[in-house]
Design an enzyme around this catalytic site. Structure first.
Site, PDB file in Angstrom:
ATOM      1  N   HIS A 313       2.063  27.118 -40.235  1.00 30.00           N
ATOM      2  CA  HIS A 313       3.049  28.051 -40.795  1.00 30.00           C
ATOM      3  C   HIS A 313       3.980  27.291 -41.739  1.00 30.00           C
ATOM      4  O   HIS A 313       4.328  26.139 -41.503  1.00 30.00           O
ATOM      5  CB  HIS A 313       3.856  28.704 -39.665  1.00 30.00           C
ATOM      6  CG  HIS A 313       4.653  29.882 -40.139  1.00 30.00           C
ATOM      7  ND1 HIS A 313       5.850  29.729 -40.797  1.00 30.00           N
ATOM      8  CD2 HIS A 313       4.414  31.208 -40.076  1.00 30.00           C
ATOM      9  CE1 HIS A 313       6.304  30.934 -41.113  1.00 30.00           C
ATOM     10  NE2 HIS A 313       5.461  31.851 -40.684  1.00 30.00           N
ATOM     11  N   GLU A 383       0.435  33.117 -47.187  1.00 27.80           N
ATOM     12  CA  GLU A 383       1.830  33.524 -47.062  1.00 27.80           C
ATOM     13  C   GLU A 383       2.678  32.811 -48.109  1.00 27.80           C
ATOM     14  O   GLU A 383       3.091  31.656 -47.895  1.00 27.80           O
ATOM     15  CB  GLU A 383       2.370  33.162 -45.680  1.00 27.80           C
ATOM     16  CG  GLU A 383       1.733  33.916 -44.549  1.00 27.80           C
ATOM     17  CD  GLU A 383       2.643  33.947 -43.339  1.00 27.80           C
ATOM     18  OE1 GLU A 383       3.058  35.027 -42.941  1.00 27.80           O
ATOM     19  OE2 GLU A 383       2.970  32.871 -42.817  1.00 27.80           O
TER      20      GLU A 383
HETATM   21  O1  LIG Z   1       5.135  34.686 -39.405  1.00 25.57           O
HETATM   22  C1  LIG Z   1       5.209  35.645 -40.142  1.00 25.57           C
HETATM   23  C2  LIG Z   1       5.318  35.503 -41.543  1.00 25.57           C
HETATM   24  O2  LIG Z   1       5.977  34.324 -41.816  1.00 25.57           O
HETATM   25  C3  LIG Z   1       5.890  36.679 -42.274  1.00 25.57           C
HETATM   26  O3  LIG Z   1       7.209  36.939 -41.909  1.00 25.57           O
HETATM   27  P1  LIG Z   1       7.928  38.250 -42.495  1.00 25.57           P
HETATM   28  O4  LIG Z   1       6.965  39.393 -42.319  1.00 25.57           O
HETATM   29  O5  LIG Z   1       9.158  38.414 -41.664  1.00 25.57           O
HETATM   30  O6  LIG Z   1       8.197  37.975 -43.936  1.00 25.57           O
END
Ligand SMILES: O=C[C@H](O)COP(=O)(O)O
Length: 471
Positions: A313, A383
């Site tokens: 992550h 992401e």
């Molecule tokens: O772990 C989840 C992702 O980092 C996305 O987070 P978010 O949906 O709050 O932007």
């Protein structure tokens, strides 16, 4: 914040017990504890339809502090949130030689800010203020800094009238008073005025108190929602599990749902969740378990019958210095133990703006591809760092473009079959409103959801998996 018409009900806002992530941006990889416990994940099983810029996360990765010839001093400052770094750089040449400049670095977005004012704006809004006249802005910011911090080594032309003696009401992020009263100044505009120890802070401090109120309030909500708040309870987890258990979601041949609570809630979540919803850990140790106090090994997860793990992550890459290679090692080891892996990749805003998005995500993917023999149990989660938790979702076209490029990269560097069958999911501010359009993109095979995963709209997001099926 505007007028201070004392309104109806004084509302008290108490300093939350903010978690204390390791503040060092220079921890050696693999020697960290695990403060970054994060949210949930959802994966659609729709099959594929169709140079390392993030390692060792000191700001030097972007050619900033450590690469400076002037050997700047890098430190942290009390008014900044944990993890932020301040670089104090001395100009070495020109008419302004000897002048000190301060730069502020956000460890997550990796953005660089030139002034405290810019930082405040960013913390408050999540965006960067466009300034027509940067010089004026810096001058103003320096003025503000001088006023707020009570010192500045830069020769300042700040009017003397702004100088004043620091008081106990001066702002200090790391020492926010336990009790701050916030008086609703304007109910229509939602503006508040802080009262510290019954007194209004000096006007020069008002702005940053306002920012801090916004920031701390937001963080509190986030930590609670994602199960990260120190006061998060088993009861809260049970409530979320109940919502999921009672939801009408598409069958497993349409969508695969995986939720990823913090470690400590994995057993309770797993034991209570319906059988068609699986669980994932948010991280695991890089190799065989041993004397690594605080770490959770892949073997332990297997022993608990946890089938999935999220690795790489962006927060771990940025805050815990997990390099591409380290993440690749983790993926390799987790797979070898029988875990399925959601491997996260993504570029920072700076990298996107410099046009290196594909180079960054390709390098991150290559570090994984170099280590593993099979992609059968790997889901790739794209992401973009700038979209995580910011409310700024990538446009469907932006997401599709990167996903398609990643699939192409897999085809050219791994195999056509892997490119065809590997699920590439998107994460970053996905919500009930934007999920359908994103899910409709040819190469978007599902989502990694953070904030919205603990709200009722998560069910809508899960249901968006049907978009392609019914197309
Ligand atoms: O772990 C989840 C992702 O980092 C996305 O987070 P978010 O949906 O709050 O932007």
């Amino acid at each position: 914040m505007s007028n201070t018409t004392k309104a109806a009900t004084p509302q008290r806002y108490t300093k939350p017990n903010l978690p204390k992530p390791d503040r060092s941006p220079h921890l050696p990889a693999g020697l960290s504890t695990d403060p970054l416990l994060r949210d949930g994940a959802f994966i659609s099983p729709v099959s594929g339809s169709s140079g390392d810029n993030q390692q060792r996360s000191s700001p030097s990765a972007n050619g900033t502090p450590e690469s400076s010839r002037s050997r700047p001093r890098v430190s942290e400052t009390s008014w900044l949130p944990p993890g932020w770094v301040v670089e104090d750089r001395v100009r070495s040449s020109g008419a302004t030689a000897g002048t000190r400049d301060k730069y502020y670095y956000d460890p997550v977005s990796r953005r660089r800010f030139r002034s405290k004012r810019e930082v405040q704006y960013f913390l408050e809004t999540g965006s960067v203020k466009k300034q027509k006249r940067a010089e004026n802005s810096d001058a103003n910011a320096n003025s503000f800094l001088k006023s707020a911090e009570g010192s500045s080594t830069q020769k300042s032309k700040t009017p003397k009238k702004e100088a004043r003696v620091a008081s106990h009401l001066d702002f200090n992020f790391s020492n926010v008073p336990d009790s701050v009263e916030w008086i609703l100044a304007d109910a229509n505009k939602g503006t508040w005025t802080p009262f510290v120890a019954g007194k209004k802070p000096p006007d020069s401090e008002r702005q940053i108190w306002d920012v801090t109120f916004t920031y701390l309030a937001a963080r509190t909500v986030e930590y609670t929602a994602k199960g990260k708040h120190p006061n998060g309870t088993t009861e809260e987890v049970k409530k979320i599990v109940n919502v999921l258990n009672e939801a009408q979601i598409p069958s497993e041949d349409v969508v695969e749902v995986v939720v990823s609570p913090p470690y400590v809630f994995l057993p309770v979540a797993k034991s209570l969740l319906r059988s068609d919803i699986k669980v994932a850990a948010q991280n695991c140790w890089v190799r065989k378990g041993g004397a690594f106090t605080g770490e959770i090994s892949a073997e332990m997860l297997v022993n608990l019958d946890i089938p999935w793990v999220v690795l790489g992550h962006s927060e771990r890459r940025a805050l815990l210095n997990e390099s591409n290679e380290f993440v690749g090692d983790k993926v390799e080891y987790a797979l070898s133990q029988g875990l399925k892996v959601i491997a996260c990749i993504g570029e920072t805003l700076e990298q996107r703006e410099s046009g290196s998005t594909m180079a960054v995500v390709a390098a991150q993917t290559k570090a994984i591809a170099d280590k593993i023999k099979s992609w059968d149990n790997v889901v790739l989660a794209y992401e973009p760092v700038w979209a995580i938790g910011t409310g700024k979702v990538a446009s469907p076209a932006q997401a599709q473009e990167v996903h398609a490029e990643l699939r192409k990269w897999l085809a050219e560097n791994v195999s056509a079959e892997v490119a065809q069958t590997t699920r590439i999911i998107y994460g970053g501010s996905v919500n009930g409103g934007n999920c359908k359009e994103l899910a409709g993109q040819a190469d978007v095979d599902g989502f990694l959801v953070g904030g919205a995963s603990l709200k009722p709209e998560f069910i809508d997001i899960i249901k968006s998996a049907t978009v392609k099926k019914s197309a």
